[in-house]
Design a protein around this motif. Sequence first.
Motif, mmCIF file in Angstrom:
data_model
loop_
_atom_site.group_PDB
_atom_site.id
_atom_site.type_symbol
_atom_site.label_atom_id
_atom_site.label_comp_id
_atom_site.label_asym_id
_atom_site.label_seq_id
_atom_site.Cartn_x
_atom_site.Cartn_y
_atom_site.Cartn_z
ATOM 1 N N UNK A 1 0.836 -1.178 0.000
ATOM 2 C CA UNK A 1 0.000 0.000 0.000
ATOM 3 C C UNK A 1 0.884 1.246 0.000
ATOM 4 N N UNK A 2 0.617 2.167 -0.840
ATOM 5 C CA UNK A 2 1.433 3.382 -0.869
ATOM 6 C C UNK A 2 1.450 4.089 0.478
ATOM 7 N N UNK A 3 2.639 4.477 0.911
ATOM 8 C CA UNK A 3 2.838 5.226 2.160
ATOM 9 C C UNK A 3 2.358 4.487 3.399
ATOM 10 N N UNK A 4 2.084 3.203 3.305
ATOM 11 C CA UNK A 4 1.671 2.399 4.469
ATOM 12 C C UNK A 4 0.534 3.057 5.241
ATOM 13 N N UNK A 5 -0.350 3.712 4.541
ATOM 14 C CA UNK A 5 -1.493 4.410 5.134
ATOM 15 C C UNK A 5 -1.055 5.536 6.060
ATOM 16 N N UNK A 6 0.242 5.843 6.031
ATOM 17 C CA UNK A 6 0.836 6.919 6.822
ATOM 18 C C UNK A 6 0.654 6.757 8.331
ATOM 19 N N UNK A 7 0.509 5.535 8.798
ATOM 20 C CA UNK A 7 0.441 5.274 10.236
ATOM 21 C C UNK A 7 1.821 5.098 10.838
ATOM 22 N N UNK A 8 2.740 4.520 10.081
ATOM 23 C CA UNK A 8 4.090 4.299 10.587
ATOM 24 C C UNK A 8 5.103 4.751 9.539
ATOM 25 N N UNK A 9 6.302 5.069 10.010
ATOM 26 C CA UNK A 9 7.366 5.548 9.152
ATOM 27 C C UNK A 9 8.286 4.388 8.780
ATOM 28 N N UNK A 10 7.732 3.368 8.115
ATOM 29 C CA UNK A 10 8.500 2.168 7.799
ATOM 30 C C UNK A 10 8.026 1.569 6.484
ATOM 31 N N UNK A 11 8.883 0.740 5.907
ATOM 32 C CA UNK A 11 8.514 -0.020 4.725
ATOM 33 C C UNK A 11 8.098 -1.416 5.181
ATOM 34 N N UNK A 12 6.942 -1.888 4.720
ATOM 35 C CA UNK A 12 6.429 -3.191 5.136
ATOM 36 C C UNK A 12 6.593 -4.231 4.043
ATOM 37 N N UNK A 13 7.057 -5.399 4.447
ATOM 38 C CA UNK A 13 7.073 -6.581 3.592
ATOM 39 C C UNK A 13 6.195 -7.612 4.278
ATOM 40 N N UNK A 14 5.113 -8.007 3.640
ATOM 41 C CA UNK A 14 4.178 -8.937 4.257
ATOM 42 C C UNK A 14 4.282 -10.315 3.609
ATOM 43 N N UNK A 15 3.774 -11.322 4.314
ATOM 44 C CA UNK A 15 3.790 -12.715 3.884
ATOM 45 C C UNK A 15 5.221 -13.240 3.746
ATOM 46 N N UNK A 16 6.126 -12.767 4.609
ATOM 47 C CA UNK A 16 7.522 -13.201 4.586
ATOM 48 C C UNK A 16 7.666 -14.539 5.304
ATOM 49 N N UNK A 17 8.668 -15.324 4.898
ATOM 50 C CA UNK A 17 8.949 -16.582 5.595
ATOM 51 C C UNK A 17 9.448 -16.322 6.996
ATOM 52 N N UNK A 18 10.348 -15.342 7.140
ATOM 53 C CA UNK A 18 10.886 -14.963 8.445
ATOM 54 C C UNK A 18 10.483 -13.524 8.721
ATOM 55 N N UNK A 19 9.921 -13.286 9.904
ATOM 56 C CA UNK A 19 9.456 -11.950 10.243
ATOM 57 C C UNK A 19 10.402 -11.223 11.182
ATOM 58 N N UNK A 20 10.157 -9.942 11.326
ATOM 59 C CA UNK A 20 10.871 -9.121 12.293
ATOM 60 C C UNK A 20 10.521 -9.607 13.696
#
Length: 52
Positions: A1-20
């Motif tokens: 989603x562009x700008x992550x809905x502007x809720x957080x100042x981060x880049x999101x990668x979803x459906x990853x095998x290993x998460x943060x």
Amino acid sequence: MPNNLEYINCKLNVHSKEGTECGYLNTNDCPKIKLTDNQAIVIIDNDISIMG
């Protein structure tokens, strides 16, 4: 989603095998966040954490 809905100042990668790692997240440095299918970001006021 562009700008992550502007809720957080981060880049999101979803459906990853290993998460943060779960826990409190410091978004000041604009980290890249990886989320597995079993993780979510919880935002309460200015506290941001990853739950899984």
